[in-house]
Scaffold this active site. Structure first.
Site, PDB file in Angstrom:
ATOM      1  N   CYS A  22       0.838  -1.190   0.000  1.00 48.50           N
ATOM      2  CA  CYS A  22       0.000   0.000   0.000  1.00 48.50           C
ATOM      3  C   CYS A  22       0.874   1.242   0.000  1.00 48.50           C
ATOM      4  O   CYS A  22       2.102   1.161   0.085  1.00 48.50           O
ATOM      5  CB  CYS A  22      -0.946   0.010   1.206  1.00 48.50           C
ATOM      6  N   CYS A  25       3.417   1.698   2.792  1.00 52.44           N
ATOM      7  CA  CYS A  25       4.698   0.998   2.625  1.00 52.44           C
ATOM      8  C   CYS A  25       5.676   1.877   1.854  1.00 52.44           C
ATOM      9  O   CYS A  25       6.848   2.018   2.231  1.00 52.44           O
ATOM     10  CB  CYS A  25       4.490  -0.314   1.869  1.00 52.44           C
ATOM     11  N   ASP A 436      -4.117  18.795 -26.348  1.00 47.15           N
ATOM     12  CA  ASP A 436      -3.356  18.733 -27.588  1.00 47.15           C
ATOM     13  C   ASP A 436      -4.309  19.071 -28.732  1.00 47.15           C
ATOM     14  O   ASP A 436      -5.516  18.857 -28.625  1.00 47.15           O
ATOM     15  CB  ASP A 436      -2.784  17.324 -27.758  1.00 47.15           C
ATOM     16  N   ASP A 636      -3.117  12.419 -27.809  1.00 48.18           N
ATOM     17  CA  ASP A 636      -3.323  11.146 -28.510  1.00 48.18           C
ATOM     18  C   ASP A 636      -2.071  10.612 -29.164  1.00 48.18           C
ATOM     19  O   ASP A 636      -2.075   9.506 -29.694  1.00 48.18           O
ATOM     20  CB  ASP A 636      -4.410  11.304 -29.578  1.00 48.18           C
ATOM     21  N   ASP A 640       2.928  13.453 -27.119  1.00 49.79           N
ATOM     22  CA  ASP A 640       2.276  13.892 -25.894  1.00 49.79           C
ATOM     23  C   ASP A 640       2.695  13.063 -24.678  1.00 49.79           C
ATOM     24  O   ASP A 640       2.355  13.408 -23.542  1.00 49.79           O
ATOM     25  CB  ASP A 640       0.747  13.801 -26.034  1.00 49.79           C
TER      26      ASP A 640
END
Length: 741
Positions: A22, A25, A436, A636, A640
């Site tokens: 988790c 930790c 974008d 996309d 990017d």
């Protein structure tokens, strides 16, 4: 932190860490490493199971760091860069699947027995063996002590290092229910009356938590796949001219100064300068611009971009780790490694909650044993266990994951894929959305937008036939867009008598005896064609962000044609919704300022940042973050990826590249911007649902614990109340599955 190393003396190390369960930790390891003398900064990434450490070698060594991690109860080793860990993840998922299946099978009879236990459910048939205390003990013991053993290990590590996480709560609550039931089972020896047991409480809780961890394991490590995909984009070989001979060599053997040949359709292997040849190069992976850029002697080219239609001779200027693609990979790696893990709300609460509950339970035992009911050990023990049972973190433990599972499931039905619960949580905090342009706001593919004739001839359809016939032979993407646009009008091309492609200028053809020139102003100037009466309109089209071309027939300008990457039909409405949600919307693109401003104006975007390269996009994200903004990047393309990884939330358009989707935190499968406001709204509703769950879970404990400590709540009733609180949390979370946006 100890020590005062200078930046010049610092080195970086990457460690692969195993054993984390988790965010607590990761935080413990991070704190432990930061306390080492000579460590200037350590960042532990739970999702990548890695640590990036800046340190001074003269003060601390890598073995010292590994030793420190092992002292904290985890394992560490030097990270093997770009190693494919998919096989390891598959093994981990198989292990988790096996544990979950065994736990569910063993818990089902206990759940069946519990359902039939109450008077209002007495009509439900329950096999007699399922009600037997020893059968229940036989079923619950492997779940509690074998399947649930990792919870004990994690809880021990947390307590040993002075903190408490959800595993401490799980271990405490399930142990209270299990061992109290074990106590009652042995008490029932020789007795003929039925005792109330709580084996199902511990077993079902462990099963539900294992299910949540299984879902986490399914998504873990996905971001690291982006690096592997990026590396796969590199050209594998290069055609190099050495000693007057053309040699095909591995791209790793190319050195600065080599002359490299790039044939049509091939990837350009390295960054360089064109010394001979004319071509159009598809640079969309770097700039995001869908229209290929014309290249001639003196122009720079980027490695791994695609040479479309002409041969180029290139002098290599940057090779290996210095190329633009290598720099993109480096930015993505650093951005992913620097992401701090999100501390779960329930973990924060549990750090305070657990000690208080234990203290109340101990106090209740002492008060009853030494005071109220002096000497009655079993009675005092029952009061203490009642406190622990009613404080069992079923509701608290389920508050967050059930809402996240329901919310993310509903989002998936709407085509919005959150890679993990932490991203679903974080999305509601966004202040800024960076969009974008190409393929995100726009369709990402050039289309024919305008055909304006210079006169009003009677044979317009015939002229369109000539244009389509001439452009049909060109390989340039703009020509393909023109042909497709004309054919969409129901007009077909015919045979040409001659055709000549003039790279960088346009085409020349003879169709049905008519001489056509289609292309740039320079093409018209080369053939001494008067353009004065159309230049104004051509400039207007270019101001609108379109690529304008001229058509001359038999020496006279006959038409102006414009091609552009058009806005998606849903973009304008989606951007309006984002503004309505109170978000700042900025368009960021590698395209030129004129085209970017035109697209922004059409789509309703008020802020534009143009001519920004991939590294620059990530830097723009960091600038906004430095100003205190929570930033989402939506894109996309490969270009990017650095910004997607750097942003607080990276959103990838599902119709884009795999690299973008793997580097992002959220994938918008519908391929349009309307999913962005939906994703943000879904996150806000989910977070509200989580807060409701946590409030009622805590309120239940605040009310129930004092009642249990006062002796007015028997353990079996505490268990029933606890189960009811868990059911209420789950039912509240399930409301998210009916959300309509």
């Amino acid at each position: 932190m100890n020590g005062n190393p200078t930046l010049d003396d610092n080195e970086q190390a990457s460690l692969q860490i195993t054993g984390m369960t988790c965010a607590a930790c990761a935080n413990r390891i991070e704190k432990g490493l930061n306390k080492l003398d000579g460590v200037s900064q350590a960042t532990v990434n739970l999702a990548l199971e890695s640590a990036r450490v800046e340190f001074t070698p003269s003060n601390v060594s890598i073995p010292d760091m590994i030793k420190k991690v092992e002292q904290l109860g985890y394992k560490a080793k030097i990270k093997e860069e770009n190693k494919d860990r998919s096989a390891e993840r598959k093994i981990e998922i198989r292990k988790r699947s096996r544990r979950l299946l065994i736990s569910a099978v063993l818990s089902l009879p206990l759940l069946w027995a519990m359902v039939g236990h109450f008077s209002f459910t007495s009509w439900i048939w329950v096999p007699e063996p399922f009600m037997n205390p020893w059968v229940q003990l036989f079923l619950a013991t492997p779940v509690q002590l074998v399947i649930g053993f990792p919870f004990y290990v994690s809880a021990y590590k947390a307590l040993r290092n002075g903190s408490a996480n959800m595993d401490v709560l799980v271990s405490l609550g399930t142990s209270a229910a299990y061992f109290y039931s074990l106590y009652l089972t042995f008490q029932s020896i020789g007795s003929h009356h039925q005792v109330d047991l709580y084996y199902e409480t511990s077993s079902i809780l462990i099963t539900l938590i294992l299910m949540g961890k299984w879902f986490e394991a399914m998504a873990k490590g996905r971001t690291s796949d982006a690096i592997k995909t990026l590396i796969g984009l590199r050209a594998k070989t290069a055609l190099v001219v050495r000693d007057g001979m053309e040699l095909r060599v591995p791209v790793e053997e190319v050195v600065v100064g080599d002359i490299v040949l790039a044939k049509p359709g091939e990837k350009i292997p390295v960054d360089g300068i064109v010394i001979d040849g004319i071509s159009a190069v598809d640079e969309s992976m770097i700039t995001g611009e869908s229209i290929p850029a014309d290249k001639r002697a003196g122009d720079s080219v980027v490695g791994s971009t695609v040479n479309t239609n002409g041969a180029l001779r290139i002098r290599a200027t940057r090779v290996g780790h210095e190329t633009a693609l290598a720099q993109i990979i480096k930015v993505v790696e650093e951005a992913q490694g620097s992401k701090a893990p999100i501390q779960r709300v329930a973990d924060v609460i549990s750090g305070i909650f657990v000690p208080i509950v234990v203290g109340i339970a101990v106090a209740a035992f002492l008060i009853w044993f030494f005071g109220v009911d002096s000497g009655n050990f079993s009675g005092a023990l029952e009061k203490a266990i009642a406190v622990l049972v009613i404080a069992c973190p079923c509701a608290l433990g389920l508050a967050t994951p059930t809402s996240i599972m329901a919310g993310s499931g509903r989002a998936a039905e709407m085509g919005i894929l959150f890679k993990g619960g932490e991203h679903l949580e974080s999305t509601h905090r966004l202040d800024v959305v960076l969009l974008d342009k190409t393929g995100t706001v726009t369709k990402g593919k050039p289309e024919l937008t305008d055909i304006e004739f210079n006169s009003d001839p009677d044979n317009r359809d015939r002229m369109l036939t000539w244009i389509a016939s001439a452009e049909r032979h060109s390989e340039h993407p703009l020509a393909e867009a023109i042909v497709a646009g004309i054919e969409a009008k129901g007009i077909s091309a015919v045979a040409t008598e001659s055709f000549e492609a003039i790279p960088g200028y346009g085409v020349k053809a003879v169709v049905e005896g008519q001489e056509l020139l289609i292309g740039t102003r320079k093409l018209m100037e080369r053939h001494s064609i008067n353009m004065d009466n159309v230049l104004g309109r051509m400039a207007e089209l270019e101001e609108e962000g379109k690529t304008a071309m001229l058509v001359a027939v038999n020496g006279s300008v006959a038409a102006v044609i414009a091609v552009a990457d058009t806005i998606k039909e849903t973009s304008i409405a989606a951007i309006a919704k984002l503004h309505a949600l109170g978000l700042q919307v900025i368009m960021i693109t590698g395209d030129n300022a004129r085209t970017a401003s035109a697209i922004a104006k059409q789509s309703g975007i008020l802020e534009v940042r143009a001519e920004v390269l991939p590294e620059g996009k990530a830097e723009e994200v960091r600038k906004l973050q430095a100003a205190g903004k929570k930033v989402a990047m939506v894109g996309d393309g490969i270009n990017d990826a650095p910004a997607l990884a750097t942003a607080d939330i990276g959103m990838a358009i599902g119709t884009g590249t795999d690299v973008a989707m793997e580097a992002a935190d959220v994938t918008l499968m519908r391929g349009d911007l309307s999913s962005i406001p939906d994703a943000i709204s879904m996150s806000r509703r989910t977070m509200l649902n989580i807060k409701q769950n946590l409030f009622w879970a805590l309120a239940f404990n605040v009310i129930g614990i004092p009642i249990a400590a006062s002796g007015y709540l028997a353990p079996w009733l505490a268990g029933a109340a606890m189960a009811l609180s868990s059911v209420s949390v789950v039912l509240n979370a399930l409301r998210l599955q009916r959300v309509r946006l």
